[in-house]
Write an enzyme that holds these catalytic residues in place. Structure first.
Site, PDB file in Angstrom:
ATOM      1  CB  SER A  11      -0.895   0.006   1.240  1.00 59.34           C
ATOM      2  OG  SER A  11      -0.162   0.484   2.350  1.00 59.34           O
ATOM      3  CE  LYS A  12      -2.735   6.932  -0.167  1.00 56.56           C
ATOM      4  NZ  LYS A  12      -3.359   8.073  -0.826  1.00 56.56           N
ATOM      5  NE  ARG A  13      -2.113   6.201   4.608  1.00 53.24           N
ATOM      6  CZ  ARG A  13      -2.019   7.498   4.429  1.00 53.24           C
ATOM      7  NH1 ARG A  13      -0.929   8.153   4.775  1.00 53.24           N
ATOM      8  NH2 ARG A  13      -2.997   8.196   3.906  1.00 53.24           N
TER       9      ARG A  13
END
Ligand code: GLU
Length: 514
Positions: free
Chosen positions: A264-266
């Site tokens: 994920s981008k996180r």
């Protein structure tokens, strides 16, 4: 007749393009080019609530940076335009109506409140509400109304959506080019909205209509769209387009470097690597996301890394470095695996390292000038290229190269005290004075020109090479690391070398308390 290969990359402009999206674009591009076909860019912006300004430009820039040239689509044009779905708005309704007409879709007049009440009632019974063959029989839709009632509701402007009438209890066996046969039971699927109250189609309708009108031959997209495949196939059938329906290929997920789940981008900000091709500032939150480009990765390295996320060249082929042309030649969907592909940030750095080694020293020097200029340092290109040749093996990035090479451009102003103490022994002061004299006599300093003389001089003294080169290194560089000292001396020149050595002779005795 063989069908012309036409594939599309169809992102929604809801933010920066994740590297998973870039991989989808890349595989589409490789497939198209391999088969002499077309690579289209279509912007799927039917959901206006999720529109992020700047995202579309970002997508185009990112594709360009990666070398994925769009043949047809947004920013390029073509015969099937416009390629931005919001600009195609007027053409979708007729297909939704055609589906109603043929009994494959229906009007649903349920209000948001009514649906919320249904949902709540289901929850109370520990069930999940689904708009499907069972529930549709008691909801407010055209299937339960007379033709007159429907007409009146439409004439009165009662808000409605158009839903697909999912067939009941059908077992679908569909073919995916990566997964083989995939089975779906229609009873588990819901009556998806195809056309919204705001007059816009949903993703499903617009996607299928556009793929048809743009004569797309293969739909290559992420695994998250696999659950939409039965609906899309049923839509092709219901619209009478089964003969020209594209083939489907759903690409494997990209997994986190460690643990389970999709990258994920996180994860990027948390674990310290970019997940986006280029940096992006979220216009709403002001959040800043790193990009491969700004972090100093070469686009070729980034693309090469992405190509191997889910694809490989074949059994027994151990190669890992591929140019775009090689990728085009070797790519095939049969060699894309279905299991998730684990992303490895260290390996990504390794790719950059490899590409740095392949670059011409003069080219790297050119890139390094930018950093030198920013620090107000002047250093000619020829010597800079020599520095690059000598040092690039040690680093992964041009910026890192610059940081590691600073001592070539400026004399040390500080010295690493523990290195000085370790290598500048009390007897080193005298030895370095003699060495200074010896070097002064040499017309030029280089390995070739004076290594033999130095060795002879040391042999006569019964001293090893390190006894001389280690204190010499801390004197000239400031710490105990770096390439061969005579290579350093050659590049910085005799005068500078001697000045630095003299400075150490004056300074180091105090540091070591001599
Ligand atoms: N608009 C969809 C997306 O954002 C496209 C999916 C597809 O390729 O069908 O990924």
């Amino acid at each position: 007749m063989e069908r012309r290969v036409r594939v599309r990359f169809a992102p929604s402009p809801t933010g920066a393009l994740h590297m998973g999206g870039v991989r989808t674009a890349l595989f589409n591009y490789l497939f198209a080019k391999k088969h002499g076909g077309d690579f289209l860019l279509r912007i799927e912006d039917t959901d206006q609530t999720r529109y992020v300004p700047g995202a579309e430009e970002y997508i185009q820039e990112a594709l360009k940076w990666c070398g994925l040239i769009v043949d047809e689509g947004v920013g390029v044009g073509g015969d099937c335009g416009p390629y931005r779905q919001s600009e195609r708005k007027p053409l979708y309704k007729q297909y939704a109506l055609q589906l109603v007409e043929s009994g494959n879709a229906y009007y649903s007049f349920d209000t948001a409140e009514e649906l919320a009440a249904e949902r709540a009632a289901c929850e109370a019974r520990k069930e999940t509400f689904i708009y499907n063959a069972q529930s549709r029989t008691h909801l407010k839709n055209s299937l339960n109304m007379s033709a007159e009632e429907v007409e009146k509701a439409l004439a009165d402007g009662v808000p409605y959506v158009i839903r697909f009438k999912m067939p009941e209890n059908e077992e679908l066996e569909l073919h995916d080019l990566i997964r083989g046969e995939v089975h779906f039971q229609t009873s588990l699927l819901d009556d998806k909205v195809l056309f919204k109250a705001d007059g816009m189609p949903t993703y499903h309708l617009a996607n299928v209509v556009d793929d048809h009108l743009m004569t797309i031959s293969h739909v290559i997209r992420g695994e998250e769209w696999l659950p939409s495949m039965p609906l899309h196939v049923l839509l092709y059938k219901a619209l009478g387009w089964e003969d020209t329906m594209p083939e489907f290929a759903h690409l494997p997920l990209i997994l986190k470097p460690v643990g389970n789940g999709k990258l994920s981008k996180r994860d990027g900000n948390k674990m310290g690597f970019p997940v986006f091709p280029m940096a992006f500032t979220d216009p709403d939150t002001g959040e800043i996301w790193h990009g491969y480009k700004e972090d100093g990765y070469f686009p070729e390295a980034f693309v090469n890394m992405l190509a191997l996320l889910g694809w490989n060249p074949g059994d027994g082929d151990e190669r890992e470095i591929f140019t775009m042309d090689e990728l085009i030649e070797m790519f095939s969907l049969e060699r894309v695996k279905k299991a998730g592909a684990r992303f490895d940030p260290e390996k990504t750095k390794w790719f950059n390292h490899k590409y740095l080694q392949m670059k011409d020293n003069a080219e790297i020097a050119e890139m390094m000038q930018e950093y030198l200029k920013a620090d107000g340092i002047e250093f000619d290109n020829e010597r800079l290229a020599m520095v690059c040749g000598l040092m690039k093996e040690r680093v992964n990035f041009v910026k890192e190269l610059y940081d590691e090479c600073k001592f070539f451009f400026v004399a040390p102003t500080e010295y690493v005290e523990k290195d000085v103490k370790k290598f500048w022994k009390p007897e080193s002061t005298e030895l370095m004075k003699e060495f200074h004299a010896l070097l002064s006599e040499q017309p030029v300093l280089s390995k070739e020109a004076c290594d033999a003389t130095i060795n002879e001089w040391l042999a006569a003294k019964g001293l090893g090479y390190g006894k001389c080169m280690n204190p010499f290194r801390v004197a000239v560089i400031g710490y105990a690391k770096g390439p061969h000292m005579l290579d350093v001396a050659e590049i910085i020149g005799k005068e500078e070398t001697l000045t630095r050595l003299q400075r150490a002779i004056d300074l180091f005795p105090t540091i070591i308390g001599q």
